[in-house]
Enzyme design. Structure first.
Site, PDB file in Angstrom:
ATOM      1  N   ASP A   1      -2.428 -10.910  -2.127  1.00 56.31           N
ATOM      2  CA  ASP A   1      -2.983 -10.348  -0.896  1.00 56.31           C
ATOM      3  C   ASP A   1      -4.449  -9.970  -1.164  1.00 56.31           C
ATOM      4  O   ASP A   1      -4.807  -9.612  -2.288  1.00 56.31           O
ATOM      5  CB  ASP A   1      -2.178  -9.103  -0.503  1.00 56.31           C
ATOM      6  CG  ASP A   1      -2.565  -8.547   0.860  1.00 56.31           C
ATOM      7  OD1 ASP A   1      -1.858  -8.835   1.841  1.00 56.31           O
ATOM      8  OD2 ASP A   1      -3.582  -7.804   0.946  1.00 56.31           O
TER       9      ASP A   1
ATOM     10  N   HIS B   1       0.824  -1.232   0.000  1.00 57.48           N
ATOM     11  CA  HIS B   1       0.000   0.000   0.000  1.00 57.48           C
ATOM     12  C   HIS B   1       0.852   1.274   0.000  1.00 57.48           C
ATOM     13  O   HIS B   1       0.328   2.367  -0.228  1.00 57.48           O
ATOM     14  CB  HIS B   1      -0.919   0.041   1.225  1.00 57.48           C
ATOM     15  CG  HIS B   1      -1.952  -1.054   1.248  1.00 57.48           C
ATOM     16  ND1 HIS B   1      -2.818  -1.266   0.204  1.00 57.48           N
ATOM     17  CD2 HIS B   1      -2.240  -1.999   2.188  1.00 57.48           C
ATOM     18  CE1 HIS B   1      -3.605  -2.307   0.487  1.00 57.48           C
ATOM     19  NE2 HIS B   1      -3.266  -2.764   1.683  1.00 57.48           N
TER      20      HIS B   1
ATOM     21  N   ASP C   1      -4.177 -12.816   3.755  1.00 57.77           N
ATOM     22  CA  ASP C   1      -5.436 -12.343   4.339  1.00 57.77           C
ATOM     23  C   ASP C   1      -6.667 -12.667   3.489  1.00 57.77           C
ATOM     24  O   ASP C   1      -7.779 -12.279   3.854  1.00 57.77           O
ATOM     25  CB  ASP C   1      -5.363 -10.832   4.660  1.00 57.77           C
ATOM     26  CG  ASP C   1      -4.647 -10.025   3.609  1.00 57.77           C
ATOM     27  OD1 ASP C   1      -4.378 -10.565   2.509  1.00 57.77           O
ATOM     28  OD2 ASP C   1      -4.341  -8.850   3.873  1.00 57.77           O
TER      29      ASP C   1
HETATM   30 ZN   LIG Z   1      -3.848  -7.232   2.848  1.00 59.99          ZN
END
Ligand SMILES: [Zn+2]
Length: 341
Positions: free
Chosen positions: A156, A120, A243
């Site tokens: 992810d 990110h 995740d």
């Molecule tokens: Zn993540």
């Protein structure tokens, strides 16, 4: 396979109750101990240099990060530092770079188990638990070494906005992401395909919440692997977030532990087909520590195996949710994608 990690990754401390917590580093330690017990090789991370970071981050941002070294700071609504964070984040980016070097030099897999995660983090800001964009630093390092085609596969559950924007106009880096959508951070729609010379070199596969092992298998087989094979990367980098696991507390996907092993084998085989096994993975998210531990065990078993085998996707009773995923969108996009090639 070379495993790169350090017990020091626990020294990046986040506030109480924060999902990206030091216990995740203890999972890395346990995974490394088990790998060593089996006769596996490990290496401690080096720190990324300012020159390496400056390939993907603005100098003003690097200055800002240096200025907060040694103290706790809040960088966005959910991104925090502790006194050691700057030093540890440099090690996370360095480990990713080392993994890329190992894959390129030795034609085998390397896996960097690091925190904080990176995908990110944008050119000019920390975001979503991420300080430096570890995988982007590694990709830029590979380009600096003279590679012309580097693929980044990001499984992810969140879209890697940072990685996407850093390479949005860069045709030498193919960024492929599967992620829950709509979801944090809001980017990653199927029509985000890159810009200017980079048009066609960003490939987003947005999936609705509830996607299963079968959905992932379908979408990777039908869309992602053909794109990767066509691009023919000289290095495959993996943003390995865990995740999308069914037990993860932050997201709503339903991947099981064996599916992560199957995904790793698929990617290993892409790397074997395209670039003699040059694959470097770096951890991203994964916030249920048991799911993280189990998934790492599955991936390490696959990447560390002497030879590759057929991917062992779980043969479950769960059918692809089809209409609830964006498989059709991905297929449409695939047609659009080929136009650029
Ligand atoms: Zn993540």
């Amino acid at each position: 396979m070379l495993l790169i990690t350090s017990p020091r990754f626990e020294e990046h401390v986040t506030p109480p109750g924060h999902p990206e917590r030091m216990e995740r580093a203890h999972v890395f330690d346990a995974a490394a101990a088990r790998w060593i017990e089996k006769g596996g090789r490990t290496a401690p991370p080096r720190s990324a240099t300012r020159e390496e970071l400056a390939r993907v981050h603005d100098v003003a941002y690097l200055d800002q990060m240096e200025a907060i070294a040694g103290r706790a700071a809040m960088l966005d609504a959910d991104t925090f530092t502790s006194p050691e964070s700057q030093e540890i984040a440099l090690m996370a980016a360095g480990a990713a770079t080392q993994a890329a070097d190992h894959a390129v030099d030795h034609h085998e897999a390397a896996f960097a188990l690091v925190r904080p995660p990176g995908h990110h983090a944008e050119r000019d800001r920390a975001m979503g638990f991420c300080l430096y964009n570890n995988v982007a630093v590694a990709a830029a390092h590979a380009l600096a070494r003279g590679l012309d085609r580097v693929a980044i596969v990001d499984f992810d559950v969140h879209h890697g906005n940072g990685t996407q924007w850093i390479f949005y106009e860069e045709p030498r880096v193919l960024y492929v992401s599967s992620h829950q959508f709509p979801f944090y951070p809001g980017t990653g729609a199927a029509d985000e395909v890159g810009r200017a010379a980079g048009a066609g070199f960003t490939f987003n596969v947005p999936l609705e919440a509830g996607a299963t092992d079968a959905d992932f298998r379908l979408v990777y087989r039908d869309a992602v692997f053909p794109v990767l094979d066509r691009f023919a990367p000289q290095l495959v980098l993996v943003s390995a977030g865990f995740d999308a696991h069914e037990r993860d507390p932050l997201a709503g996907m339903r991947l099981t532990t064996p599916a992560f092993g199957a995904m790793a084998m698929e990617l290993r085989r892409v790397a074997e087909r395209c670039c003699d096994g040059r694959l470097a993975a770096v951890t991203e998210g994964g916030y249920d520590v048991r799911a993280l531990a189990d998934s790492l065990r599955a991936v390490i078993a696959v990447l560390g195996a002497e030879t590759s085998t057929d991917p062992q996707w779980p043969e479950g009773t769960v059918e692809p949710t089809r209409g609830r995923t964006s498989v059709n969108v991905a297929k449409t996009l695939l047609g659009k994608y080929w136009k650029f090639q």
